[in-house]
Design a protein around this motif. Sequence first.
Motif, PDB file in Angstrom:
ATOM      1  N   PRO A 274       0.827  -1.211   0.000  1.00 56.02           N
ATOM      2  CA  PRO A 274       0.000   0.000   0.000  1.00 56.02           C
ATOM      3  C   PRO A 274       0.863   1.264   0.000  1.00 56.02           C
ATOM      4  N   GLY A 275       0.408   2.255  -0.732  1.00 56.55           N
ATOM      5  CA  GLY A 275       1.071   3.556  -0.686  1.00 56.55           C
ATOM      6  C   GLY A 275       2.187   3.756  -1.691  1.00 56.55           C
ATOM      7  N   VAL A 276       2.531   2.733  -2.445  1.00 53.93           N
ATOM      8  CA  VAL A 276       3.627   2.901  -3.419  1.00 53.93           C
ATOM      9  C   VAL A 276       3.075   3.474  -4.726  1.00 53.93           C
ATOM     10  N   LEU A 277       3.952   4.131  -5.475  1.00 52.91           N
ATOM     11  CA  LEU A 277       3.564   4.671  -6.773  1.00 52.91           C
ATOM     12  C   LEU A 277       4.569   4.240  -7.835  1.00 52.91           C
TER      13      LEU A 277
ATOM     14  N   ASP B  30      -2.459   6.309 -11.483  1.00 50.96           N
ATOM     15  CA  ASP B  30      -1.131   6.457 -10.879  1.00 50.96           C
ATOM     16  C   ASP B  30      -0.102   6.989 -11.869  1.00 50.96           C
TER      17      ASP B  30
END
Lengths: 95, 478
Positions: free
Chosen positions: B45-48, B276
């Motif tokens: 979670p939270g990665v781009l 994203d």
Amino acid sequence: MTLSINDVKQVAGLAYIKVSEEEAEAALSQLSGIFKLIETMQAVDTSHVEPMSHAQDLVQRLREDKVTESDQRDLCQSIAPQVENGLYLVPKVIE
Amino acid sequence: MQWEIVIGLEVHTQLSTQSKIFSGASTAYGALPNTQASFVDLALPGVLPVLNRGAVERAIKFGLAVNAKINSPSIFARKNYFYPDLPKGYQISQYERPIVEGGSIGIQMGETEKTIRLTRAHLEEDAGKSLHEDFHGMSGIDLNRAGTPLLEIVSEPDLRSSAEAVAYAKTLHALVRWIGICDGNMQEGSFRCDANVSVRPLGQEKYGTRCEIKNLNSFRFLEKAIDFEVGRQIEILEDGGSIRQETRLFDANKGETRTMRTKEDANDYRYFPDPDLLPVEIAPDWIEQLRASLPELPQVRRERYVIEYGLSGYDAAVLTSSREMADYFEAMARQLPECAKLCANWIMGDISARLNRDGLDIAECPVGAAHVVQLINRIQDGTISGKAAKTVFESLWQGEHGQNVDAIIEAKGLKQMSDNSALEKLIDDVLAANAQQVADYRGGKEKAFNALVGQVMKAAQGKANPAQVNALLKEKLG
């Protein structure tokens, strides 16, 4: 476009979401509401507007092709339910 | 009924970047499981994702090499599917506005060239690997490969036989290696083909229902899988049945294809632009910079060899099947522009055969182009016969006598008798010993002449120049 209960069930199936008959009915009425909204919006003439692919009017930044990540397998696997020989174990996928 | 075969290929080429398409993890092959799977590849979670410039550059280079349109902006989309080998639950791919659109590739079938149109080529991430050996009834997942950049190259259904499909795949394989965007290693899965195969009655315009055969990782399998699939479809249709659109797998051991899954509609992947990732703008000067960095392309060289060196289309196609081979040929042909065909014959004949025997690539050939040039010079000036040249070549291959052609000829006593007086003496001896054949020839038996040539060559232990022997014999027999 009118949505049927079968459409809802098919999409739920594709998304791997289990829905009960009641939930499907509720989703149908909510989704139908959204479709109505879309119908209303479609009254606007957009023939001269270029479609957007992103909400922000920005351009993708590119990274240089360099390896910047090191091995963090132990850290990552410390939160995995099951691992063996460095592999993540998951329920068997049958095709 | 006569059937027409219709084939389109989708080829996944792994781009030769150092790092992954959306993360800074390494793409090196053969690492221990999951040691090259970063937070982004694991979909924590939270990665781009952040796009790799090297992957985009390679895709643009390909587009330029096949005269395609480079789309700007180009857009990334999510392709939804649920397998644990891509933990996000979707693959980042391209749907609308792929980076490369259109273009074509010329394939050589014998002496004729055929143009195969390309639909598109788009960037996407590879999935990880699932290992189905027994892990207590579970599957083992290695995500090292997840996020490796792929360029999926899609052809139009322009191919009409398995031979054409193989020729196209080989040409494409040579091209991506030539322009340095993919290492082409098929064992490691850097170049994988899916074949869309259908048949239709000859003359019918509408395409038949197609089946897609997945993951063919050798040219031989590609050919066998298509041949089997065509036979299967024709048999069903001739029995009055119909083809079901589906994805099939090729079983290399049995040499047959079998159902993997019935084809989901494109809509089922529910593609949508990935929020994203922003649209990718490709500036014209970036494109021009990449165009200038491209080497002379195989197609251009092929045409040049035909015009400049007078080679056949077939020879030119074989010589340009890899950049290394084409460079080898040119290194020779520049020294021997008058004997380009002879150079081509050496490369396609003795050199290729010897390389095959040791399982080597021409880039690893122990005999350099300069040595073969020397060797050909010695044939041309009459020092050695063509047959002796093969012996010299093997000696060069073994690295004998410091790979000095003249030293090898000297040491092995391969020099032809160019001295007329020595050869004349030998011929006189042969004529004296074969009075009957001389009489036969003089009496009009042409065959007796060849027998005498044979006798002289034998007496000279193969060192005589056949043309010279012929001329001298004719003279003596008057």
